[in-house]
Design an enzyme around this catalytic site. Structure first.
Site: not given
Ligand code: PAF
Length: 282
Positions: A32, A35, A37-39, A151, A155, A188-189
């Site tokens: 989402m 971004l 370093d995890g992403h 993390k 999900q 990100s939060r």
């Molecule tokens: O983990 C996230 O950033 C979101 O839940 C995802 C997997 C991109 C779905 O919107």
């Protein structure tokens, strides 16, 4: 090199068509944005495994519980594109809302069982939103491989189940959580934390580590749990929604790590919902 930013499905399909025809592997990294370093570790894993890599950035309205949370979610598209430059990904897919959910969109993907606990209870509808958008991103990207962070372990398991149940031909890879120097899991939060809250934030991980170590030395979970809740409450964590030991595969509640297990937590710190999980040795 700046990767092409693709905003509509026809353009994405045109790009991936030759890769699909050539039988190449295509990695997708759903995000989402905002971004960190995890992403970027997911992007690196995708680059290592796949012939082509697509990073998606879509702040999915269907997975937020309140309009304020959706409005406050950080949006940093230009910076994100800059951070991706060094990876030389093949495309950054940034679909508009009506590309993802055109007028008349009526389908919801719902995964039973795994979503009956933790965030499934505390964030009603959240996983339906996630499963719906991820199913679309999988089919839109025609990826052979997808990369998600541990993390968000619940999900990850929901997405795996969804892909299996819907016969989507994709391998879902879980990648380790990346942490700041003080142990805080990257998210990100974290950008939403005040300086004071940021200083307190690693206490959640510290307490989880203490529980994990206590379990290894045979201490009862209930005692470790009570001590952790006390310290969290004394450290500005206003409400702990859950702090639970659960099995890795089916997320069943445990009181000792009798099979591969993780400790999961969600707690509010100065108006920001923090989540984390760590593996617990049997
Ligand atoms: O983990 C996230 O950033 C979101 O839940 C995802 C997997 C991109 C779905 O919107």
């Amino acid at each position: 090199m700046t990767a092409p930013i693709v905003r509509d499905l026809a353009a994405l399909r045109a790009l991936s068509e030759p890769w699909v025809r050539a039988g190449s592997s295509i990695g997708v990294v759903p995000t989402m944005g905002a971004l960190h370093d995890g992403h970027l570790s997911l992007v690196a894993a995708a680059k290592e495994r796949c012939d082509h890599v697509i990073v998606t950035i879509f702040v999915n309205p269907k997975q937020f519980n309140t309009p304020e949370d959706l409005a406050n979610y950080p949006r940093t598209e230009d910076e994100d594109a800059r951070k991706l430059e060094r990876f030389e990904v093949d495309a950054i897919y940034v679909p508009d809302g009506d590309v993802m959910y055109p007028a008349g969109f009526a389908t919801t993907v719902s995964v039973a069982g795994l979503t009956d606990v933790m965030d499934g209870i505390h964030r009603p509808g959240h996983f339906e939103g996630v499963a719906t958008v991820v199913a679309k991103l999988f089919t839109q990207s025609r990826a052979t491989d997808a990369f998600f962070g541990e993390k968000d372990f619940q999900q990850l398991q929901v997405v795996r189940r969804m892909a299996r149940d819907l016969d989507i031909p994709i391998t879902v890879h879980g990648c380790p959580t990346i942490r700041e120097m003080d142990g805080l899991a990257m998210s990100s939060r974290n950008l939403l934390l005040s300086d004071r809250a940021r200083a307190k934030a690693p206490i959640l991980f510290e307490e989880m580590e203490k529980i994990a170590q206590g379990l290894v030395s045979g201490a009862p979970f209930a005692d470790l749990h009570a001590a952790a809740l006390r310290r969290l409450a004394a450290s500005d964590f206003t409400k702990t929604e859950y702090l639970e030991l659960r099995a890795n595969d089916d997320l069943c509640l445990l009181d000792a790590p009798t099979r591969p297990a993780r400790l999961f937590a969600a707690s509010w710190l100065a108006g920001v919902r923090m989540i984390d999980n760590i593996a617990v040795e049997a």
